[in-house]
Design a protein around this motif. Structure first.
Motif, PDB file in Angstrom:
ATOM      1  N   LEU A 154       0.913  -1.079   0.247  1.00 13.48           N
ATOM      2  CA  LEU A 154       0.053   0.731  -0.002  1.00 13.48           C
ATOM      3  C   LEU A 154       1.100   0.990   0.193  1.00 13.48           C
ATOM      4  CD1 LEU A 154      -2.862  -0.824   2.708  1.00 13.48           C
ATOM      5  CD2 LEU A 154      -2.902  -0.402   0.164  1.00 13.48           C
ATOM      6  N   MET A 155       1.813   1.142   1.221  1.00 14.73           N
ATOM      7  CA  MET A 155       3.121   1.822   0.476  1.00 14.73           C
ATOM      8  C   MET A 155       3.732   2.243  -0.754  1.00 14.73           C
ATOM      9  SD  MET A 155       3.565   3.402   4.838  1.00 14.73           S
ATOM     10  CE  MET A 155       5.419   3.896   4.158  1.00 14.73           C
ATOM     11  N   ALA A 156       3.905   1.258  -1.380  1.00 12.99           N
ATOM     12  CA  ALA A 156       4.296   2.119  -2.760  1.00 12.99           C
ATOM     13  C   ALA A 156       4.142   1.864  -3.510  1.00 12.99           C
ATOM     14  CB  ALA A 156       5.728   0.488  -2.991  1.00 12.99           C
ATOM     15  N   LEU A 161      -1.752   0.390  11.300  1.00 13.68           N
ATOM     16  CA  LEU A 161      -1.387   0.466  12.710  1.00 13.68           C
ATOM     17  C   LEU A 161      -1.906   0.429  13.974  1.00 13.68           C
ATOM     18  CD1 LEU A 161       0.593   4.279  11.483  1.00 13.68           C
ATOM     19  CD2 LEU A 161       1.484   1.084  11.177  1.00 13.68           C
ATOM     20  N   LEU A 162      -2.814  -0.310  13.928  1.00 13.23           N
ATOM     21  CA  LEU A 162      -3.456  -0.369  15.360  1.00 13.23           C
ATOM     22  C   LEU A 162      -3.199  -1.894  15.908  1.00 13.23           C
ATOM     23  CD1 LEU A 162      -6.753   1.217  13.911  1.00 13.23           C
ATOM     24  CD2 LEU A 162      -4.734   2.228  15.822  1.00 13.23           C
ATOM     25  N   LEU A 180      -2.517   7.640   2.145  1.00 10.07           N
ATOM     26  CA  LEU A 180      -1.810   6.572   3.234  1.00 10.07           C
ATOM     27  C   LEU A 180      -2.123   6.764   3.997  1.00 10.07           C
ATOM     28  CD1 LEU A 180       2.040   7.637   2.263  1.00 10.07           C
ATOM     29  CD2 LEU A 180       1.036   5.952   1.666  1.00 10.07           C
ATOM     30  N   ILE A 181      -2.610   7.937   4.920  1.00 12.21           N
ATOM     31  CA  ILE A 181      -3.458   7.881   6.241  1.00 12.21           C
ATOM     32  C   ILE A 181      -4.564   7.306   6.249  1.00 12.21           C
ATOM     33  CG2 ILE A 181      -4.799   9.619   7.382  1.00 12.21           C
ATOM     34  CD1 ILE A 181      -2.905  11.530   7.140  1.00 12.21           C
ATOM     35  N   ILE A 182      -4.988   6.758   4.820  1.00 16.45           N
ATOM     36  CA  ILE A 182      -6.841   6.197   4.668  1.00 16.45           C
ATOM     37  C   ILE A 182      -6.754   4.694   5.055  1.00 16.45           C
ATOM     38  CG2 ILE A 182      -8.667   6.119   3.755  1.00 16.45           C
ATOM     39  CD1 ILE A 182      -8.625   8.801   3.086  1.00 16.45           C
ATOM     40  N   THR A 183      -5.514   4.912   4.140  1.00 20.09           N
ATOM     41  CA  THR A 183      -5.195   3.385   3.408  1.00 20.09           C
ATOM     42  C   THR A 183      -4.077   2.416   4.274  1.00 20.09           C
ATOM     43  OG1 THR A 183      -3.665   3.671   1.799  1.00 20.09           O
ATOM     44  CG2 THR A 183      -5.639   3.150   1.321  1.00 20.09           C
ATOM     45  N   PHE A 200      -6.968  12.144  -5.033  1.00 22.38           N
ATOM     46  CA  PHE A 200      -6.062  12.811  -3.564  1.00 22.38           C
ATOM     47  C   PHE A 200      -5.041  12.685  -3.111  1.00 22.38           C
ATOM     48  CE2 PHE A 200     -10.606  10.495  -3.776  1.00 22.38           C
ATOM     49  CZ  PHE A 200     -11.576  11.438  -2.605  1.00 22.38           C
ATOM     50  N   PRO A 201      -4.897  13.629  -2.502  1.00 22.60           N
ATOM     51  CA  PRO A 201      -3.390  14.053  -2.199  1.00 22.60           C
ATOM     52  C   PRO A 201      -2.806  12.519  -1.718  1.00 22.60           C
ATOM     53  CG  PRO A 201      -4.330  15.383  -0.951  1.00 22.60           C
ATOM     54  CD  PRO A 201      -5.738  14.360  -2.149  1.00 22.60           C
ATOM     55  N   VAL A 202      -1.504  12.318  -1.862  1.00 17.19           N
ATOM     56  CA  VAL A 202      -0.200  11.382  -1.411  1.00 17.19           C
ATOM     57  C   VAL A 202      -0.346  11.342   0.309  1.00 17.19           C
ATOM     58  CG1 VAL A 202       1.594   9.645  -1.336  1.00 17.19           C
ATOM     59  CG2 VAL A 202       0.653  11.264  -3.284  1.00 17.19           C
ATOM     60  N   ALA A 203      -0.631  11.842   0.991  1.00 19.10           N
ATOM     61  CA  ALA A 203      -0.650  12.185   2.685  1.00 19.10           C
ATOM     62  C   ALA A 203      -2.463  10.973   2.757  1.00 19.10           C
ATOM     63  CB  ALA A 203       0.122  13.205   3.099  1.00 19.10           C
TER      64      ALA A 203
END
Length: 118
Positions: free
Chosen positions: A23-25, A51-52, A43-46, A37-40
């Motif tokens: 997902l990051m790549a 991380l939880l 990344l926050i959404i996906t 949408f913006p990349v940041a």
């Protein structure tokens, strides 16, 4: 035949980190210019839901493993629906489906078989 829960734990780790890295790549390098949408924000959404349960998953906490299985279903649903709709990014989405299924089945069977041994 003895069932070793470590195999399922390692399968879940491969699925977890595969999904995380993929997902990051995908959102930063592979399809960054195709995003609306913006990349940041993407990344926050996906990546944030992954991380939880990460700390508990690395410590082999059964409850965190179960939550990781639940979270992986959202990635499976997203990947399966978008694979059907979006033909341009079908390969990327198929990998999302594959990693989410690895995470789901790995954590589900790990929790099942570790619960029988303790």
């Amino acid at each position: 035949m003895k069932i070793n829960s470590d195999y399922y734990y390692y399968l879940s780790l491969v699925g977890f980190f595969g999904l995380f890295i993929w997902l990051m790549a995908w959102h930063t390098v592979l399809a960054a210019d195709a995003a609306k949408f913006p990349v940041a924000l993407m990344l926050i959404i996906t990546v944030t839901p992954l991380l939880l349960p990460m700390r508990g998953l690395l410590n082999r906490n059964k409850r965190s493993c179960a939550w990781a299985a639940y979270i992986s279903l959202a990635y499976f649903i997203h990947g399966a629906a978008e694979t059907y709709i979006n033909a341009d990014q079908r390969f990327y989405l198929s990998l999302e489906v594959l990693f989410s299924l690895m995470l789901f089945f790995g954590t589900t069977f790990y929790v099942r078989f570790v619960g029988k041994t303790t």
